[in-house]
Design an enzyme around this catalytic site. Structure first.
Site, PDB file in Angstrom:
ATOM      1  N   ARG A   1      59.813 -45.337  58.582  1.00 30.91           N
ATOM      2  CA  ARG A   1      60.377 -44.573  59.684  1.00 30.91           C
ATOM      3  C   ARG A   1      59.396 -43.534  60.208  1.00 30.91           C
ATOM      4  O   ARG A   1      59.095 -43.465  61.365  1.00 30.91           O
ATOM      5  CB  ARG A   1      61.645 -43.835  59.233  1.00 30.91           C
ATOM      6  CG  ARG A   1      62.828 -44.727  58.993  1.00 30.91           C
ATOM      7  CD  ARG A   1      63.908 -43.967  58.265  1.00 30.91           C
ATOM      8  NE  ARG A   1      63.432 -43.436  57.014  1.00 30.91           N
ATOM      9  CZ  ARG A   1      64.079 -42.602  56.245  1.00 30.91           C
ATOM     10  NH1 ARG A   1      65.236 -42.163  56.610  1.00 30.91           N
ATOM     11  NH2 ARG A   1      63.567 -42.191  55.106  1.00 30.91           N
TER      12      ARG A   1
ATOM     13  N   SER B   1      70.203 -42.557  54.299  1.00 26.69           N
ATOM     14  CA  SER B   1      71.397 -42.663  53.458  1.00 26.69           C
ATOM     15  C   SER B   1      71.908 -41.267  53.099  1.00 26.69           C
ATOM     16  O   SER B   1      73.117 -41.035  53.037  1.00 26.69           O
ATOM     17  CB  SER B   1      71.081 -43.453  52.186  1.00 26.69           C
ATOM     18  OG  SER B   1      70.640 -44.738  52.529  1.00 26.69           O
TER      19      SER B   1
ATOM     20  N   LYS C   1      68.000 -40.971  42.306  1.00 19.96           N
ATOM     21  CA  LYS C   1      68.835 -40.286  43.298  1.00 19.96           C
ATOM     22  C   LYS C   1      70.293 -40.250  42.826  1.00 19.96           C
ATOM     23  O   LYS C   1      70.762 -41.191  42.202  1.00 19.96           O
ATOM     24  CB  LYS C   1      68.788 -41.043  44.626  1.00 19.96           C
ATOM     25  CG  LYS C   1      67.438 -41.001  45.316  1.00 19.96           C
ATOM     26  CD  LYS C   1      67.484 -41.798  46.604  1.00 19.96           C
ATOM     27  CE  LYS C   1      66.142 -41.848  47.279  1.00 19.96           C
ATOM     28  NZ  LYS C   1      66.139 -42.743  48.456  1.00 19.96           N
TER      29      LYS C   1
ATOM     30  N   HIS D   1      68.629 -50.074  57.844  1.00 18.03           N
ATOM     31  CA  HIS D   1      68.375 -51.148  56.868  1.00 18.03           C
ATOM     32  C   HIS D   1      68.748 -52.510  57.460  1.00 18.03           C
ATOM     33  O   HIS D   1      68.017 -53.484  57.289  1.00 18.03           O
ATOM     34  CB  HIS D   1      69.219 -50.940  55.601  1.00 18.03           C
ATOM     35  CG  HIS D   1      68.818 -49.780  54.743  1.00 18.03           C
ATOM     36  ND1 HIS D   1      69.682 -48.771  54.412  1.00 18.03           N
ATOM     37  CD2 HIS D   1      67.652 -49.480  54.110  1.00 18.03           C
ATOM     38  CE1 HIS D   1      69.073 -47.896  53.635  1.00 18.03           C
ATOM     39  NE2 HIS D   1      67.841 -48.299  53.430  1.00 18.03           N
TER      40      HIS D   1
HETATM   41  N1  COA Z   1      66.088 -47.147  58.867  1.00 14.53           N
HETATM   42  C1  COA Z   1      66.685 -46.019  58.500  1.00 14.53           C
HETATM   43  N2  COA Z   1      66.588 -45.479  57.283  1.00 14.53           N
HETATM   44  C2  COA Z   1      65.871 -46.127  56.375  1.00 14.53           C
HETATM   45  C3  COA Z   1      65.223 -47.317  56.665  1.00 14.53           C
HETATM   46  C4  COA Z   1      65.351 -47.834  57.973  1.00 14.53           C
HETATM   47  N3  COA Z   1      64.762 -48.949  58.322  1.00 14.53           N
HETATM   48  N4  COA Z   1      64.568 -47.719  55.575  1.00 14.53           N
HETATM   49  C5  COA Z   1      64.804 -46.805  54.636  1.00 14.53           C
HETATM   50  N5  COA Z   1      65.581 -45.833  55.125  1.00 14.53           N
HETATM   51  C6  COA Z   1      66.006 -44.638  54.414  1.00 14.53           C
HETATM   52  C7  COA Z   1      67.188 -44.804  53.555  1.00 14.53           C
HETATM   53  O1  COA Z   1      68.345 -44.511  54.264  1.00 14.53           O
HETATM   54  C8  COA Z   1      66.912 -43.857  52.424  1.00 14.53           C
HETATM   55  O2  COA Z   1      67.312 -42.557  52.727  1.00 14.53           O
HETATM   56  P1  COA Z   1      67.461 -41.401  51.605  1.00 14.53           P
HETATM   57  O3  COA Z   1      66.099 -41.042  51.162  1.00 14.53           O
HETATM   58  O4  COA Z   1      68.158 -40.322  52.332  1.00 14.53           O
HETATM   59  O5  COA Z   1      68.287 -41.989  50.484  1.00 14.53           O
HETATM   60  C9  COA Z   1      65.411 -43.884  52.295  1.00 14.53           C
HETATM   61  O6  COA Z   1      64.943 -44.279  53.557  1.00 14.53           O
HETATM   62  C10 COA Z   1      64.905 -44.892  51.317  1.00 14.53           C
HETATM   63  O7  COA Z   1      65.948 -45.580  50.710  1.00 14.53           O
HETATM   64  P2  COA Z   1      65.999 -47.101  50.393  1.00 14.53           P
HETATM   65  O8  COA Z   1      65.429 -47.917  51.498  1.00 14.53           O
HETATM   66  O9  COA Z   1      67.392 -47.398  49.965  1.00 14.53           O
HETATM   67  O10 COA Z   1      64.992 -47.247  49.233  1.00 14.53           O
HETATM   68  P3  COA Z   1      64.599 -46.265  48.068  1.00 14.53           P
HETATM   69  O11 COA Z   1      63.398 -45.499  48.508  1.00 14.53           O
HETATM   70  O12 COA Z   1      65.745 -45.496  47.571  1.00 14.53           O
HETATM   71  O13 COA Z   1      64.216 -47.370  47.005  1.00 14.53           O
HETATM   72  C11 COA Z   1      62.932 -48.428  45.271  1.00 14.53           C
HETATM   73  C12 COA Z   1      63.087 -47.274  46.253  1.00 14.53           C
HETATM   74  C13 COA Z   1      64.228 -48.852  44.670  1.00 14.53           C
HETATM   75  C14 COA Z   1      62.315 -49.603  45.993  1.00 14.53           C
HETATM   76  C15 COA Z   1      61.970 -47.871  44.194  1.00 14.53           C
HETATM   77  O14 COA Z   1      62.473 -46.646  43.721  1.00 14.53           O
HETATM   78  C16 COA Z   1      61.815 -48.825  43.033  1.00 14.53           C
HETATM   79  O15 COA Z   1      61.120 -49.820  43.145  1.00 14.53           O
HETATM   80  N6  COA Z   1      62.445 -48.488  41.902  1.00 14.53           N
HETATM   81  C17 COA Z   1      62.344 -49.275  40.681  1.00 14.53           C
HETATM   82  C18 COA Z   1      61.471 -48.574  39.656  1.00 14.53           C
HETATM   83  C19 COA Z   1      60.014 -48.846  39.927  1.00 14.53           C
HETATM   84  O16 COA Z   1      59.560 -49.973  39.941  1.00 14.53           O
HETATM   85  N7  COA Z   1      59.239 -47.763  40.095  1.00 14.53           N
HETATM   86  C20 COA Z   1      57.815 -47.871  40.273  1.00 14.53           C
HETATM   87  C21 COA Z   1      57.459 -47.887  41.705  1.00 14.53           C
HETATM   88  S1  COA Z   1      56.576 -46.436  42.121  1.00 14.53           S
END
Ligand code: COA
Length: 167
Positions: free
Chosen positions: A94, A132, A45, A21
């Protein structure tokens, strides 16, 4: 002509933030005049860290970056984007499996509001294996997470463990 300021939102669970990140944030903050990192607080999550702690970690990690703002949101990302009047979303990619999930999310967000554009940055290969969830697993099994996360995360998780042990 007045120069338009380029602002983007980088949303995520950040539970916890990883070096992957951090890499995306550093690169995105070079591309935009301002980057808003926003923590989703209604994620499905199972969370390790409270929203306050995640926001605190982000504030400490990026305290030296003047063009980064830290925030959190409830509800839909598009509603947050509308409230902020910022319609560019940054996400890191990724692997191929990320692509499917991100592609679906980008399309849904665009269906919800046509002004939304999602920009993807390819994760540096050094970090493509980090997630994560794997950090949480290593932490829960008392492994060493230091090489995968910024110091602010290591410190917070160490404090969390001490708090639990002292209960
Ligand atoms: N390098 C390494 N790992 C990475 C990364 C990077 N550059 N970018 C993302 N990741 C990993 C994270 O570690 C995480 O791992 P995990 O799945 O084991 O937890 C995963 O990829 C994604 O996590 P994160 O980047 O924190 O985002 P998320 O996918 O949890 O977040 C939101 C998603 C919050 C953006 C999305 O759920 C959202 O918009 N929610 C609001 C509700 C909404 O509007 N929903 C409608 C949309 S469909």
């Amino acid at each position: 002509m007045e120069k338009k300021i380029k602002i983007a939102i980088y949303p995520g669970s950040f539970d916890p933030i990883t070096n992957g990140h951090v890499d995306i944030i550093n690169r995105a903050s070079n591309l935009f005049d301002k980057l808003i990192i926003t923590v989703a607080s209604n994620n499905t999550k199972k969370a390790l860290l409270s929203i306050d702690r995640r926001v605190d970690i982000l504030n400490k990690t990026f305290s030296n970056k003047a063009n980064i703002e830290i925030d959190y949101f409830n509800g839909l990302l598009v509603d947050y984007a509308i409230r902020k009047n910022v319609f560019t979303i940054v996400r890191g990619l990724r692997t191929l499996s990320d692509f499917e999930y991100e592609f679906r999310m980008a399309i849904i967000n665009r269906n919800l509001d046509k002004r939304i554009e999602t920009i993807f940055l390819m994760t540096d290969e050094k970090y493509s294996h980090i997630s994560s969830s794997s950090i949480k697993e290593i932490y829960n099994l008392n492994g060493d997470i230091n090489q995968f996360v910024p110091k602010t995360v290591s410190k917070t998780l160490c404090n969390l463990k001490n708090e639990k042990n002292n209960k």
